[in-house]
Write an enzyme that holds these catalytic residues in place. Structure first.
Site, PDB file in Angstrom:
ATOM      1  N   TYR A 126       0.840  -1.213   0.000  1.00  0.00           N
ATOM      2  CA  TYR A 126       0.000   0.000   0.000  1.00  0.00           C
ATOM      3  C   TYR A 126       0.873   1.261   0.000  1.00  0.00           C
ATOM      4  O   TYR A 126       0.631   2.200  -0.775  1.00  0.00           O
ATOM      5  CB  TYR A 126      -0.906  -0.053   1.233  1.00  0.00           C
ATOM      6  CG  TYR A 126      -1.594   1.239   1.604  1.00  0.00           C
ATOM      7  CD1 TYR A 126      -2.657   1.721   0.847  1.00  0.00           C
ATOM      8  CD2 TYR A 126      -1.188   1.962   2.729  1.00  0.00           C
ATOM      9  CE1 TYR A 126      -3.294   2.908   1.200  1.00  0.00           C
ATOM     10  CE2 TYR A 126      -1.821   3.142   3.089  1.00  0.00           C
ATOM     11  CZ  TYR A 126      -2.867   3.615   2.319  1.00  0.00           C
ATOM     12  OH  TYR A 126      -3.490   4.798   2.674  1.00  0.00           O
ATOM     13  N   LEU A 127       1.902   1.257   0.834  1.00  0.00           N
ATOM     14  CA  LEU A 127       2.753   2.456   0.918  1.00  0.00           C
ATOM     15  C   LEU A 127       3.579   2.654  -0.352  1.00  0.00           C
ATOM     16  O   LEU A 127       3.829   3.791  -0.762  1.00  0.00           O
ATOM     17  CB  LEU A 127       3.661   2.366   2.141  1.00  0.00           C
ATOM     18  CG  LEU A 127       2.909   2.413   3.478  1.00  0.00           C
ATOM     19  CD1 LEU A 127       3.874   2.217   4.649  1.00  0.00           C
ATOM     20  CD2 LEU A 127       2.137   3.723   3.632  1.00  0.00           C
TER      21      LEU A 127
END
Ligand SMILES: NC(=O)c1ccc[n+]([C@@H]2O[C@H](COP(=O)([O-])OP(=O)(O)OC[C@H]3O[C@@H](n4cnc5c(N)ncnc54)[C@H](OP(=O)(O)O)[C@@H]3O)[C@@H](O)[C@H]2O)c1
Length: 210
Positions: A126-127
């Site tokens: 996600y990051l």
């Protein structure tokens, strides 16, 4: 001409920012995949545009001065949706904004998107997606503000934030209403143009950072 295209306007941040903008006399085009989710916001200043971010949504940008990307794949989906929404749809939004002559782009990114290697491996995909979308926006030539809030809460807004990471990582939180307020200020002045702004609950008036 519409003042702001809000992408993800049915989301928890997106709906709050749409409401704040309408309350402050902005005209808003709300990009949603299910218009019934924002039926309570219907008013003269609001246009609703039903689109799926996994498909071509370029026409949504027609006639919009500014863009907010507040969409996200959400915590209950897998890495496929993380790639398709948090990375690819965000990247496509930047491209469509460039092509349509959008004046300013506000991206809702995340704490940790600056350095995905530094956080637990389960949220790294996600990051990385957020990081790459942010990098794409920075390189785009568009005027931008990238907001990197901490963990989002549904508490009432306080109107006060800080941009330094709190000493205790558990304190790196912020009400969604305060993120919405920050977005509204980013759209209202040039003070945050071409800046990345971390956002955590704090004691300084949100307006002072914009
Ligand atoms: N959760 C956290 O603690 C946290 C922390 C920092 C940053 N963020 C980021 O902050 C942003 C806003 O968070 P939030 O809590 O408001 O998220 P949210 O409530 O999950 O809202 C996500 C929005 O994206 C829309 N969306 C997803 N896939 C779509 C598609 N294929 N087509 C059209 N729309 C689609 C959703 O539509 P539907 O309503 O139809 O599902 C919804 O409007 C996100 O980018 C998130 O990554 C979150």
């Amino acid at each position: 001409m519409t003042d702001v295209l809000v992408i993800g306007a049915s989301g928890n941040v997106g709906k709050r920012v749409t409401k704040q903008l309408l309350d402050n006399q902005f005209t808003v085009k709300a990009l949603v995949r299910d218009s019934s989710k924002i039926s309570d916001l219907k008013c003269d200043g609001l246009t609703i545009c039903e689109r799926d971010l996994e498909e071509d949504f370029s026409d949504a940008f027609d006639g919009c001065n500014q863009v907010v990307f507040a969409a996200g794949s959400g915590g209950s989906t897998g890495a496929d949706k993380t790639i398709l929404i948090d990375l690819w749809a965000a990247r496509n939004a930047v491209e469509y904004a460039k092509r349509s002559g959008t004046q300013r782009f506000v991206m809702v990114s995340s704490v940790g998107a600056d350095a995905p290697d530094n956080l637990p491996s389960e949220i790294k995909p996600y990051l990385v997606a957020k990081h790459m979308a942010d990098e794409h926006l920075i390189a785009s030539g568009l005027r931008y503000t990238i907001l990197r809030p901490g963990t989002l809460l549904d508490d009432n807004g306080t109107g006060a934030v800080q941009t330094e990471m709190p000493e205790d990582r558990d304190d790196a939180v912020i009400p969604r209403e305060d993120v919405a307020t920050a977005i509204r200020y980013a759209l209202s002045s040039q003070g945050s143009d071409d800046r990345i702004i971390p956002l955590y609950s704090g004691s300084h008036a949100i307006k002072s950072f914009f």
